[in-house]
Design a protein around this motif. Structure first.
Motif, short mmCIF file in Angstrom:
data_model
loop_
_atom_site.label_atom_id
_atom_site.label_comp_id
_atom_site.label_asym_id
_atom_site.label_seq_id
_atom_site.Cartn_x
_atom_site.Cartn_y
_atom_site.Cartn_z
N GLY A 114 1.41 -1.11 0.12
CA GLY A 114 0.11 0.26 -0.27
C GLY A 114 0.36 0.98 -0.07
N LYS A 115 2.17 0.93 0.34
CA LYS A 115 2.67 2.18 0.99
C LYS A 115 3.47 2.44 -0.44
N ALA A 116 4.10 1.41 -1.10
CA ALA A 116 4.64 1.67 -2.60
C ALA A 116 4.39 1.96 -4.10
N GLY A 117 3.35 1.16 -3.61
CA GLY A 117 2.10 1.03 -4.77
C GLY A 117 0.66 1.97 -4.76
N GLY A 118 0.03 2.90 -3.33
CA GLY A 118 -0.64 3.24 -3.78
C GLY A 118 -2.03 2.61 -2.94
N ASN A 119 -3.30 3.01 -4.00
CA ASN A 119 -4.36 2.57 -4.45
C ASN A 119 -4.91 1.94 -5.32
N ASN A 120 -4.29 1.07 -5.77
CA ASN A 120 -4.81 0.13 -7.25
C ASN A 120 -5.37 -1.04 -6.21
N PRO A 121 -6.43 -1.05 -7.55
CA PRO A 121 -7.05 -2.14 -6.17
C PRO A 121 -6.63 -3.81 -6.47
N VAL A 122 -5.75 -3.09 -7.56
CA VAL A 122 -5.29 -5.28 -7.19
C VAL A 122 -4.14 -5.45 -6.03
N LEU A 123 -3.40 -4.53 -5.71
CA LEU A 123 -2.63 -4.55 -4.52
C LEU A 123 -3.14 -5.43 -2.82
N PRO A 124 -4.75 -5.11 -2.81
CA PRO A 124 -5.01 -5.83 -1.38
C PRO A 124 -5.09 -7.65 -2.02
N VAL A 125 -5.90 -7.75 -3.02
CA VAL A 125 -5.18 -9.01 -3.88
C VAL A 125 -4.29 -9.81 -2.85
N VAL A 126 -3.43 -8.64 -3.92
CA VAL A 126 -2.11 -9.87 -4.01
C VAL A 126 -1.32 -9.56 -2.57
N SER A 127 -1.74 -9.04 -2.40
CA SER A 127 -0.67 -8.68 -0.50
C SER A 127 -0.98 -9.85 0.11
N ALA A 128 -2.94 -10.04 -0.23
CA ALA A 128 -3.23 -11.57 0.93
C ALA A 128 -2.55 -12.67 0.44
N ILE A 129 -2.63 -12.75 -1.00
CA ILE A 129 -2.68 -14.16 -1.74
C ILE A 129 -0.91 -13.96 -1.27
N LEU A 130 -0.32 -13.18 -1.95
CA LEU A 130 0.87 -13.18 -0.86
C LEU A 130 1.63 -13.61 0.97
N ALA A 131 0.55 -13.25 1.51
CA ALA A 131 0.41 -13.16 2.95
C ALA A 131 0.29 -15.30 2.88
N LEU A 132 -0.17 -15.53 2.50
CA LEU A 132 -0.94 -16.70 2.40
C LEU A 132 0.24 -17.77 2.32
N GLY A 133 1.28 -17.05 1.49
CA GLY A 133 2.70 -18.11 0.76
C GLY A 133 3.39 -17.62 1.74
N ALA A 134 3.42 -16.35 2.51
CA ALA A 134 4.37 -16.50 2.89
C ALA A 134 4.13 -17.24 3.68
N VAL A 135 3.39 -17.02 5.10
CA VAL A 135 2.59 -17.65 6.09
C VAL A 135 3.44 -19.35 5.46
N TYR A 136 2.65 -20.04 4.59
CA TYR A 136 2.89 -21.59 4.74
C TYR A 136 4.57 -21.96 4.10
N ILE A 137 4.98 -20.97 3.48
CA ILE A 137 6.34 -20.89 3.82
C ILE A 137 7.43 -20.31 5.25
#
Length: 181
Positions: free
Chosen positions: A97-120
C-alpha cells in the motif's frame, strides 16, 4: 470649539484602508502578481501514488523477509504464534500500500502473498525443528528433502494452522487498503 481639518491621505494606504500596504512593483519583465479577487489558477494537486509495479515488488520483498522471520520464530519457539502471522500479513500489506498506492489489485495480491509467506514460514519452522532433532543442517533438510518437510507439515497441520492463514490474509488485505489512504 475648533474643528479639525481633514487629514490628507497618507502614503501607503490602498483604497482608503490604513492597514493595507501597496505591493511593490515587479521587476522589469516580470509578470504582475494576481490582484485580490482576480482569477488565480488552482494549486497543483499532490501526485497520487498508483504504481502497481513498485507495490508488487515491495510486497514480494516483504513476503520473503517476513516468511523467513516467521520461520525463525516458529523454529526458535517450536510453536506457531498468531500475532506473528498477523505481523506477516500486515507488513506485506503495508509495503504494498505504501509503495504502490491505492491500486485495487494490491490488496488481493497482498493477501495471496501473505498466504504463501505464512506457508513458507511454517515450512521453514518445521525444517528448523526437524534439523535440530535429526542432527542435520537446515539447508540439507529444507532443500534436499523438501518433500519430507511438506509431509511433516501436513501431518502437524490442525484447524488453528488454517486460522493463521486467514488472519494473515485479512491483515494483508486491510493493511494494504489502509496504507494506501
Amino acid at each position: 470649539m475648533s474643528q479639525s481639518a481633514p487629514q490628507p491621505p497618507q502614503s501607503g494606504p490602498v483604497d482608503g484602508n490604513p492597514f493595507a500596504k501597496e505591493a511593490p512593483a515587479p521587476a522589469p519583465g516580470a509578470p504582475y502578481p494576481p490582484q485580490p479577487g482576480a482569477f488565480a489558477p488552482p494549486a497543483p494537486a499532490a501526485p497520487s501514488r498508483n504504481n502497481i509495479a513498485l507495490g508488487l515488488v515491495a510486497a514480494v520483498v516483504a513476503a520473503v523477509a517476513t516468511a523467513a522471520l516467521y520461520g525463525l520464530i516458529i523454529g526458535g519457539t517450536k510453536h506457531e504464534i498468531g500475532w506473528a502471522a498477523v505481523g506477516v500479513g500486515f507488513v506485506i500489506g503495508l509495503a504494498a500500500g505504501k509503495a504502490g498506492g491505492n491500486n485495487p489489485v494490491l490488496p488481493v495480491v497482498s493477501a495471496i502473498l501473505a498466504l504463501g509467506a505464512v506457508y513458507i514460514g511454517q515450512l521453514v519452522g518445521v525444517a528448523m525443528i526437524g534439523a535440530d532433532q535429526l542432527h542435520v543442517s537446515f539447508s540439507e533438510l529444507f532443500f534436499q528433502h523438501f518433500d519430507v518437510v511438506q509431509k511433516v507439515w501436513k501431518e502437524d497441520a490442525d484447524p488453528l494452522t488454517f486460522v493463521f492463514f486467514a488472519i494473515a490474509a485479512f491483515a494483508a488485505f486491510s493493511g494494504s487498503k489502509k496504507a494506501a489512504q
